[in-house]
Design an enzyme around this catalytic site. Structure first.
Site, PDB file in Angstrom:
ATOM      1  N   TRP A  33       0.770  -1.217  -0.050  1.00 32.66           N
ATOM      2  CA  TRP A  33       0.073   0.095   0.057  1.00 32.66           C
ATOM      3  C   TRP A  33       0.888   1.358   0.020  1.00 32.66           C
ATOM      4  CZ3 TRP A  33      -4.300  -0.708  -2.059  1.00 32.66           C
ATOM      5  CH2 TRP A  33      -4.853  -2.059  -2.029  1.00 32.66           C
ATOM      6  N   ASP A  85      -2.290   6.831   5.955  1.00 32.16           N
ATOM      7  CA  ASP A  85      -3.107   5.913   5.330  1.00 32.16           C
ATOM      8  C   ASP A  85      -3.465   4.960   6.390  1.00 32.16           C
ATOM      9  OD1 ASP A  85      -4.621   4.068   4.354  1.00 32.16           O
ATOM     10  OD2 ASP A  85      -3.145   3.475   2.551  1.00 32.16           O
ATOM     11  N   LYS A 118     -12.927  -1.630   5.546  1.00 36.32           N
ATOM     12  CA  LYS A 118     -12.479  -2.642   6.705  1.00 36.32           C
ATOM     13  C   LYS A 118     -12.799  -2.337   8.223  1.00 36.32           C
ATOM     14  CE  LYS A 118      -8.853  -2.854   3.352  1.00 36.32           C
ATOM     15  NZ  LYS A 118      -8.153  -2.118   2.417  1.00 36.32           N
TER      16      LYS A 118
HETATM   17  C1  LIG Z   1      -7.516  -1.494   1.254  1.00 38.70           C
HETATM   18  C2  LIG Z   1      -6.462  -0.389   1.460  1.00 38.70           C
HETATM   19  C3  LIG Z   1      -6.231   0.394   0.409  1.00 38.70           C
HETATM   20  C4  LIG Z   1      -7.023   0.584  -0.881  1.00 38.70           C
HETATM   21  O1  LIG Z   1      -8.299   0.874  -0.538  1.00 38.70           O
HETATM   22  P1  LIG Z   1      -9.398   1.155  -1.775  1.00 38.70           P
HETATM   23  O2  LIG Z   1     -10.668   1.662  -1.087  1.00 38.70           O
HETATM   24  O3  LIG Z   1      -9.302  -0.130  -2.626  1.00 38.70           O
HETATM   25  O4  LIG Z   1      -8.789   2.207  -2.801  1.00 38.70           O
HETATM   26  C5  LIG Z   1      -5.272   1.234   0.606  1.00 38.70           C
HETATM   27  N1  LIG Z   1      -4.612   1.141   1.828  1.00 38.70           N
HETATM   28  C6  LIG Z   1      -4.565   0.424   2.421  1.00 38.70           C
HETATM   29  C7  LIG Z   1      -3.868   0.545   3.859  1.00 38.70           C
HETATM   30  C8  LIG Z   1      -5.459  -0.501   2.498  1.00 38.70           C
HETATM   31  O5  LIG Z   1      -5.670  -1.613   3.513  1.00 38.70           O
END
Ligand SMILES: *Cc1c(COP(=O)(O)O)cnc(C)c1O
Length: 356
Positions: free
Chosen positions: A100, A168, A192
């Protein structure tokens, strides 16, 4: 009963599913579905206002921080952040800790210079870099607080990095108490820990904005979204409603602190079990293990298949590792019960006894 360990989209509480279904059929006893009312109605404006207020309350945000609910997932933030914050001749620092953060780095390079402040690429992202190197001239430091695929999580946050901190938090938002006001920008896609796919939480310190010279298209300009109170265009209304239901659930549980305690208990049971059974291999450094995603393998491919099939027979789903790392990944987000972790750890012990 199913035990859902999916990494994302992921498990949500039963109460949330019930209330969400009801809102599709008859929203707030209006005789209408939430899917067929305008977003500028009083009824939906109240949803948006309560959602943003609950985020503010649960994260204990100060008045410098704005709460936005945007389209496009965390992946859009990978480019939207540097577009709003980084000039072409300036440098931003990024930690390189897995899939990521790698994607965030790739997109940021379209907008300015990127310096790697610390990397764990040398050991396939199985640990987090402890010594960061950040130029005081860097516009910001970007970290990925939980690497969902690698299974690492920052436990000591780099609050003292000397530059604005951006994170993030897609896979660990609201799972533990952090000093959220120390971050200048936090983003998280909802699917999530926060709700349904299709919406993205962005918490931004307004002082970070308004400092780039490039022209920003309206829909990508955070300041325009702040002015419009997250209603610049039609928001993803249903996804936001699911986030609201999830936030109410978190509040009813007593906020982030009790959830964090529960998350620690779940992860503790999971890792204690894995560590006690040599048939399972963990490669993530102990001090960097994620409370959200436990990643491990079994030495023999045949045994992996067998374990997977035993789990399926017991209603355990979503445990296959990401295709880039293989093995298994047990995701233990807020909505997952200790009972589900107990169910899979009992199976692990049983499996190890039979095969050991
Ligand atoms: C799932 C995830 C993403 C991607 O998210 P999207 O909604 O598919 O763009 C980005 N960063 C992390 C840490 C993730 O777990």
């Amino acid at each position: 009963m199913m035990h859902n360990f999916n990494a994302g989209p992921a498990i949500l509480p039963e109460e949330v599913f019930n209330a969400a279904s009801q809102a599709i059929l008859n929203f707030n006893d209006s005789g209408l579905s939430i899917l067929e009312i305008g977003h500028r109605t009083n009824a939906f404006e109240a949803v948006m206002a309560e959602t943003r207020q609950l985020i503010r309350e649960l994260m204990q945000l100060d008045n410098d921080h704005e709460v936005l609910l945007l389209h496009g997932g965390a992946t859009t933030q990978f480019m939207q952040i540097p577009m709003n914050v980084l000039n072409e001749n300036e440098t931003a620092a990024y930690t390189e800790t897995g899939t990521w953060s790698g994607k965030a780095i790739k997109e940021a390079k379209h907008f300015g210079e990127i310096a790697i402040a610390g990397s764990s690429k040398d050991k396939n992202y199985t640990y987090l870099p402890k010594q960061l190197s950040i130029s005081p001239a860097a516009k910001y430091l970007h970290i990925t607080t939980n690497e969902t695929i690698a299974g690492t999580q920052w436990h000591a946050l780099p609050y003292d990095c000397g530059v604005p901190l951006i994170a993030d938090m897609s896979s660990d938002i609201l799972s533990r108490q952090l000093d959220f006001n120390q971050f200048d920008l936090i983003y998280a896609s909802a699917q999530k820990n926060l709700g349904a796919a299709g919406v993205n939480l962005v918490v931004v310190n307004q002082h970070l904005l308004g400092k780039v010279s490039r022209k920003i298209p309206t829909i990508l300009d955070y300041r325009k979204h702040i002015e419009a109170e997250s209603m610049l265009n039609t928001p993803p209304v249903f996804a936001i409603y699911v986030v609201l239901l999830m936030l109410r659930w978190v509040k009813n549980k007593g906020g982030i602190a009790p959830l964090e305690k529960m998350n620690m208990a779940k992860a503790d049971l999971m890792y204690r079990t894995l560590d006690s059974l040599p048939i399972f291999q963990l490669s993530v450094a102990k001090e960097d293990r994620s409370l959200m995603n436990a990643v491990f393998t079994i030495d023999h491919k045949e045994l992996e298949k067998e374990f997977l099939s035993v789990c399926t027979q017991h209603g355990i789903v979503g445990i296959k590792g990401h295709r880039s790392v293989g093995g298994f990944r047990i995701s233990m987000y807020n909505a997952l019960s200790l009972e589900s972790v107990k169910a899979i750890t009992d199976l692990m012990i049983d499996f190890a006894n039979k095969k050991g």
